[in-house]
Write an enzyme that holds these catalytic residues in place. Structure first.
Site, PDB file in Angstrom:
ATOM      1  N   LYS A 646      21.140  -2.430   3.473  1.00  0.00           N
ATOM      2  CA  LYS A 646      22.450  -2.619   2.852  1.00  0.00           C
ATOM      3  C   LYS A 646      23.329  -3.532   3.720  1.00  0.00           C
ATOM      4  O   LYS A 646      23.979  -4.454   3.225  1.00  0.00           O
ATOM      5  CB  LYS A 646      23.117  -1.256   2.684  1.00  0.00           C
ATOM      6  N   GLN A 651      25.382  -8.949   5.441  1.00  0.00           N
ATOM      7  CA  GLN A 651      25.417 -10.036   6.420  1.00  0.00           C
ATOM      8  C   GLN A 651      24.933 -11.341   5.807  1.00  0.00           C
ATOM      9  O   GLN A 651      25.520 -12.398   5.998  1.00  0.00           O
ATOM     10  CB  GLN A 651      24.524  -9.687   7.608  1.00  0.00           C
ATOM     11  N   GLY A 717      22.401 -11.950  11.487  1.00  0.00           N
ATOM     12  CA  GLY A 717      23.811 -12.339  11.371  1.00  0.00           C
ATOM     13  C   GLY A 717      24.066 -13.803  11.083  1.00  0.00           C
ATOM     14  O   GLY A 717      24.994 -14.139  10.364  1.00  0.00           O
ATOM     15  N   GLU A 718      23.265 -14.687  11.649  1.00  0.00           N
ATOM     16  CA  GLU A 718      23.534 -16.120  11.489  1.00  0.00           C
ATOM     17  C   GLU A 718      22.604 -16.812  10.510  1.00  0.00           C
ATOM     18  O   GLU A 718      22.918 -17.871   9.984  1.00  0.00           O
ATOM     19  CB  GLU A 718      23.443 -16.820  12.856  1.00  0.00           C
TER      20      GLU A 718
END
Ligand code: MCN
Ligand code: MOS
Length: 751
Positions: A646, A651, A717-718
């Site tokens: 989730k 993200q 994250g990226e």
């Protein structure tokens, strides 16, 4: 949180194990944030708090001739006016690679001006309003010199070659010259800004030679080290408290000049000082993404097989700071090519030193190569998805190592299937709905798995609950949730930066090891302590689940952890886990937590480790007005095993949304006369709002990657921002027949 073995249980909300690794637990900090109960760093109420306001240069280049502080000093409530002459002397701190600090003084207020918006003075007063009013009375006069405004300024020149960025194999120039098909494009990205909702700010308080700083921080240990070095106090004397962070996106990893001013003022006054940046100050108080220019030339066979890639890149840095935005990082690994050459220069301009912004390097790099391969696809008349598969890199073409895992083929397949790519008609301008031109574009993205060190403590308490403690932070990615952590405050244990998408992998590893060791202790006690109800059982292991402990065969007692601890006279069990190299010394530990350089390279050992993704994007372009809307996004992503699907999906969607902003809206505009950022506010520097964002479908195609982390996850994250802008540019080309190589894609470039 219940303790469990995450390698054997795959929790899911549907089977009631959402709180275990792999489960879809909602953010544990969500309710506090939504109800306003979450107290952010600068909201702390302290006795005797004072307020600091910064005064900034209005020129971009030159010298401060004089500063007249008399009116400000006489204004009501003013406690101190700081200038380069009156602020206490500080020492230069090491950079974030941990290069030892030169024995040089550091002054966070400038006499030599190298950019507009540089801090030159500060006013400290009893109230915020008094400080604001007095700051307006500080008179600064300058001797101005001509500024280098940006990369296109004639004074900027070609810049400084960065030898470490050169990547070459084969003979790229000769192979390009010999190739039957050639494409060449120049791709530009502008200055972009992280624009977190919470502006930068802090409260600094000294007690003797001990400093406490309440400040949003992506990296408690790294920031604490900088404060310690500035003030010449031991690292242990700096306590950083960063309870919640209202977004960082790379901008909150380092201690910055305004922090030095606040801490120096607090020391000089003997009272706590709060300094919070205004929104305009956030555009110059730290660096956004550097503006970049790249040329990508590809030589290929007529069937689209790449023979050569030649890549040249340039990024902006400041006059006295060095920021390298690595532009060849995706170019050199995305596609198989026998010949390759990539080189990069940096150019000094009068701006604040640029900084990290979600996927620094990978992001602009992907805009170049993923646009260029699309150009090649049209040149040879092959479907843009097919050409990517024809040039699929079966191993890392640069490191010449096997991928740890690379589910990119699977990502292309799943994305194409869910998007309906097969229905695409190849010709530009061939799909429309009334006066809306419809375009479908694809692009890939990648981000390396950066590994670092982390520590955690797990405590099993007498009431049966479990406490996890670490110094990692949560700025919205979900760390607190995945670590089920209650506080973020630098205490005895340490961790690396929440940057480079490394924190989840590092900290789940540390927590996993700590939890395993706590469990081992618990079971060991239960088996061996003569007071334990399990002592007589002669079992060599026990099962711990849902706060209870029992024998695996189901015979014998079944007691709560609380009762077991009570029976053996213990109030807790505590264990530490870390992801440190074996036999590391205290000195190694300090270095590993406070410098970026200590991280393990992603190509260390036998494997090359990366996350991968494929974005399929539909745009609708108004034929008359040139306005572009993104109407559909399907992205398939490989981040290995997901600790919490989730949160990972959230993200990924956040990254895609940021990519849409980059493609269509975001651009720092420089005033060519004064070198100022003109649109230094969120009314003029546009970031996407809900109305700009369509439904986004994200699909996980990852498999556990145990070469990348203890639990098999890769970075999340990226990754997802990488490749979005080229997918949109490629879709815009398919819709309109116009290739936009210069971000953002605004309407005047299309009509
Ligand atoms: N996760 C997962 N499975 C994995 C890896 C991660 O479920 N295999 C989930 C977890 O919820 C974890 C999150 O993804 O908390 C991010 O993990 P990771 O990829 O390790 O990234 P970091 O925790 O190191 O976070 C930093 C990263 C970076 S570098 C930027 S920039 C960025 C980003 O996270 N800034 C953000 N995401 C952000 N999200 C928000 N809301 N705000 C920011 O400022
Ligand atoms: Mo992220 S830009 O590495 O903080």
């Amino acid at each position: 949180m219940t303790i469990h073995d995450p390698r054997t249980r795959h929790g899911d909300a549907s089977d009631g194990t959402a709180d275990q690794v792999g489960g879809r637990l909602s953010r544990v900090d969500g309710p506090a944030k939504i109800t306003g109960a979450a107290k952010y760093a600068v909201e702390q109420q302290l006795d005797g708090l004072t307020y600091g306001v910064l005064v900034e240069s209005t020129i971009a280049s030159g010298k401060v001739r004089s500063i007249d502080t008399s009116a400000a000093e006489a204004a009501p409530g003013v406690l101190k006016v700081l200038t380069p002459d009156t602020i206490m002397p500080l020492k230069t701190a090491s950079d974030w690679f941990g290069t030892p600090p030169p024995d040089k003084p550091y002054c966070p207020l400038a006499r030599d001006i190298t950019f507009s918006g540089q801090h030159v003075a500060a006013v400290i007063a009893e109230t915020f309003e008094q400080a604001v009013a007095a700051a307006a009375l500080v008179k600064v006069s300058y001797d101005e010199t001509p500024a280098i405004v940006d990369l296109s300024d004639a004074k900027a020149g070609d810049g400084i070659p960065i030898a470490a960025m050169t990547k070459e194999w084969g003979d790229a120039q000769a192979a390009f010259a010999a190739a039957p098909v050639r494409v060449c494009g120049a791709y530009n990205t502008p200055r972009e800004y992280q624009a977190p909702m919470e502006p930068h700010g802090l409260i600094a308080r000294w007690e003797g030679d001990k400093l406490t700083v309440w400040e949003p921080s992506q990296w408690l240990d790294g920031m604490a080290r900088t404060y310690a070095e500035w003030f010449g106090v031991p690292f242990e004397n700096v306590r950083l408290v960063s309870p919640y962070i209202g977004g960082g996106f790379g901008s909150k990893a380092l201690a910055l000049g305004h922090g030095a001013v606040a801490a120096a003022a607090a020391k000089m006054l003997g009272r706590p000082v709060r300094v919070v940046m205004t929104r305009p100050q956030t555009f110059t108080g730290y660096g956004g993404r550097a503006a970049t220019r790249q040329t990508v030339t590809i030589g290929a066979d007529r069937d689209g097989k790449i023979q050569s890639i030649v890549h040249r890149g340039v990024n902006e840095t400041s006059i006295d700071g060095m920021w390298v935005e690595p532009l060849g990082v995706v170019t050199s690994i995305m596609y198989a090519t026998p010949n390759f050459s990539s080189k990069q220069n940096v150019v000094r301009v009068n701006s604040v030193v640029p900084g990290a912004m979600r996927a620094p390097g990978e992001n602009p790099s992907a805009f170049g190569i993923e646009s260029a391969i699309d150009e090649l696809a049209y040149e040879v008349g092959i479907d843009p998805l097919e050409i990517r598969l024809r040039n699929y890199a079966e191993q890392d073409p640069h490191a010449k190592k096997a991928w740890s895992t690379r589910q990119l083929r699977e990502a292309f397949a799943a994305g194409a299937e869910h998007f309906g790519w097969a229905q695409r008609t190849p010709k530009p301008r061939s799909m429309r709905n009334g006066n809306q031109l419809i375009g479908w574009g694809v692009a890939a993205g990648t981000y390396p798995v950066r590994r670092a060190y982390g520590e955690a403590i797990v405590r099993i308490l007498a009431n049966g609950s479990v406490e996890v403690e670490s110094s990692s932070i949560d700025m919205g990615q979900g760390t607190y949730t995945i670590l089920a952590q209650t506080a973020a405050e630098r205490s005895e244990e340490h961790t690396s930066v929440a940057g480079g998408s490394r924190l989840a992998g590092v900290m789940t590893g540390a927590v996993y090891k700590a939890a395993t060791s706590a469990l081992d202790q618990l079971v060991g006690l239960a088996i061996s302590d003569p007071r334990s109800p399990f002592h007589a059982l002669q079992a060599n292991t026990l099962v711990v689940a849902n706060g209870r402990i029992r024998s695996p065969r189901g015979d014998g007692p079944d007691v709560s952890i609380a009762d077991l601890l009570a029976s053996v006279g213990r109030d807790r069990i505590e264990a530490t886990g870390d992801t440190m190299p074996a036999n590391s010394t205290a000195e190694d530990r300090y270095k590993n937590y406070t410098t970026i350089a200590a991280a393990l390279p992603h190509t260390e050992g036998d494997y090359s480790r990366h996350s991968w993704c494929a974005h399929f994007i539909e745009v609708r372009v108004d034929e008359d007005f040139g306005t572009v809307r993104v109407s559909r996004v399907v992205s398939a992503l490989d981040s290995g095993r997901l600790y919490n699907p989730k949160l990972a999906e959230s993200q990924w969607k956040g990254g895609i949304i940021m990519g849409i902003g980059q493609a269509l809206l975001e651009e720092g505009i420089v005033d060519r006369r004064h070198g100022r950022i003109v649109n230094n506010n969120l009314g003029d520097y546009l970031v996407p709002t809900n109305a700009d964002i369509p439904d986004i479908e994200v699909i996980s195609v990852g498999i556990p990657d145990l070469h990348s982390s203890v639990l098999g996850g890769k970075g999340v994250g990226e990754l997802a921002i990488v490749g979005v802008a080229p997918a949109i540019a490629n879709a815009v080309f398919h819709a309109t027949g116009k290739r936009i190589r210069d971000l953002p894609i605004t309407l005047e470039k299309l009509i």
